[in-house]
Design a protein around this motif. Structure first.
Motif, mmCIF file in Angstrom:
data_model
loop_
_atom_site.group_PDB
_atom_site.id
_atom_site.type_symbol
_atom_site.label_atom_id
_atom_site.label_comp_id
_atom_site.label_asym_id
_atom_site.label_seq_id
_atom_site.Cartn_x
_atom_site.Cartn_y
_atom_site.Cartn_z
ATOM 1 N N ILE A 2 0.862 -1.181 0.000
ATOM 2 C CA ILE A 2 0.000 0.000 0.000
ATOM 3 C C ILE A 2 0.898 1.231 0.000
ATOM 4 O O ILE A 2 1.843 1.318 0.783
ATOM 5 C CB ILE A 2 -0.925 0.024 1.231
ATOM 6 C CG1 ILE A 2 -1.757 -1.259 1.304
ATOM 7 C CG2 ILE A 2 -1.832 1.254 1.180
ATOM 8 C CD1 ILE A 2 -2.677 -1.461 0.129
ATOM 9 N N THR A 63 -2.681 0.169 -4.260
ATOM 10 C CA THR A 63 -1.980 -1.097 -4.063
ATOM 11 C C THR A 63 -1.026 -1.246 -5.241
ATOM 12 O O THR A 63 -1.444 -1.165 -6.393
ATOM 13 C CB THR A 63 -2.955 -2.277 -4.009
ATOM 14 O OG1 THR A 63 -3.723 -2.326 -5.217
ATOM 15 C CG2 THR A 63 -3.906 -2.126 -2.836
ATOM 16 N N LYS A 74 -7.051 2.576 -4.154
ATOM 17 C CA LYS A 74 -7.901 2.337 -2.996
ATOM 18 C C LYS A 74 -8.675 3.589 -2.591
ATOM 19 O O LYS A 74 -9.857 3.534 -2.259
ATOM 20 C CB LYS A 74 -7.062 1.852 -1.801
ATOM 21 C CG LYS A 74 -6.491 0.454 -1.965
ATOM 22 C CD LYS A 74 -5.589 0.084 -0.800
ATOM 23 C CE LYS A 74 -6.310 0.100 0.537
ATOM 24 N NZ LYS A 74 -7.356 -0.955 0.617
ATOM 25 N N GLU A 75 -7.981 4.724 -2.606
ATOM 26 C CA GLU A 75 -8.613 5.993 -2.240
ATOM 27 C C GLU A 75 -8.059 7.099 -3.115
ATOM 28 O O GLU A 75 -6.908 7.044 -3.547
ATOM 29 C CB GLU A 75 -8.373 6.328 -0.762
ATOM 30 C CG GLU A 75 -9.049 5.394 0.216
ATOM 31 C CD GLU A 75 -8.915 5.863 1.660
ATOM 32 O OE1 GLU A 75 -8.497 7.029 1.861
ATOM 33 O OE2 GLU A 75 -9.202 5.068 2.565
#
Length: 240
Positions: A2, A63, A74-75
């Protein structure tokens, strides 16, 4: 793993019915492509397609795996919110054109902080300007410094510039030796910073001729380069 990184959107293409492949230039990893599944279908997800307008500056949590061609976001949230870049017709045309040039010019999958800073600051500068007709010329010329083929400035009082060799010369050596108006404007722009760009006065024909020369220069030095499909539309918009 991450990771968090800032990113600038270079392109986006529809993949299947509901997915997008988004190509970005990231601060930490260089060029990265992301697959966002279901983004064109879902209206409830946290990640909206509106985030990915061309040349938008974002903060991403991703990721990332070295051996994977498509990564996952992811965001996402805006890093810079432009005031004019996407709703001013001239600037949005510049954005469309430059994103296409950058998408074929930027290939390195590695960190380059100076190049990222150049993109970040020049796009923010453009967003704040009223006059922008010559921005793309200086932008493309200055980015060659980061791409490795900035013009050598020895003999910059010479009567010719060789596009293939990237240097000034006293006499023409081949087909790629340019002179005249393009040479004069090249010398002007090499000595110009963005804040003084409004002092460069050229007409539409001169602008198009110099842009054609710049694109040839890119083509000669970048094996990945492709002529932008948006060039004709771009020239029509700036044919004033």
């Amino acid at each position: 793993m991450i990771a968090k990184t800032n990113a600038i959107v270079l392109s986006k293409i529809k993949y299947g019915d509901n997915d997008l492949i988004i190509k970005c230039y990231t601060k930490q990893f260089g060029v990265v492509s992301f697959l966002q599944k279901g983004i064109l279908k879902s209206k409830k997800g946290k990640i909206k397609k509106a985030y990915f307008q061309l040349l938008t500056q974002l903060q991403l949590e991703i990721t990332y795996q070295d051996n994977r061609s498509l990564q996952y976001i992811k965001e996402v949230k805006p890093h810079v919110i432009y005031a004019t870049l996407h709703n001013d017709i001239l600037k949005s045309t510049i954005v469309m054109f430059l994103s296409e040039v950058l998408s074929t010019s930027l290939q390195e999958e590695e960190e380059n902080e100076s190049l990222y800073a150049y993109l970040e600051t020049t796009l923010q500068w453009l967003d704040m300007q009223h006059s922008c007709a010559n921005f793309h010329l200086l932008f493309l010329l200055k980015i060659t410094k980061h791409l490795g083929f900035y013009p050598e400035q020895d003999l910059n009082n010479a009567a010719f510039f060789n596009l293939k060799e990237g240097r000034f010369e006293e006499k023409p050596t081949d087909f790629y030796s340019v002179s005249g108006g393009n040479l004069t404007l090249l010398k002007q722009l090499l000595g110009t910073v963005f804040d003084d760009l409004s002092e460069i006065k050229i007409n539409a024909a001169q602008r198009q001729a110099f842009l054609a020369m710049l694109l040839l220069y890119f083509d000669l030095h970048l094996g990945s380069f492709k002529k932008p499909k948006s060039l004709e539309i771009f020239n029509q918009v700036f044919n004033t």
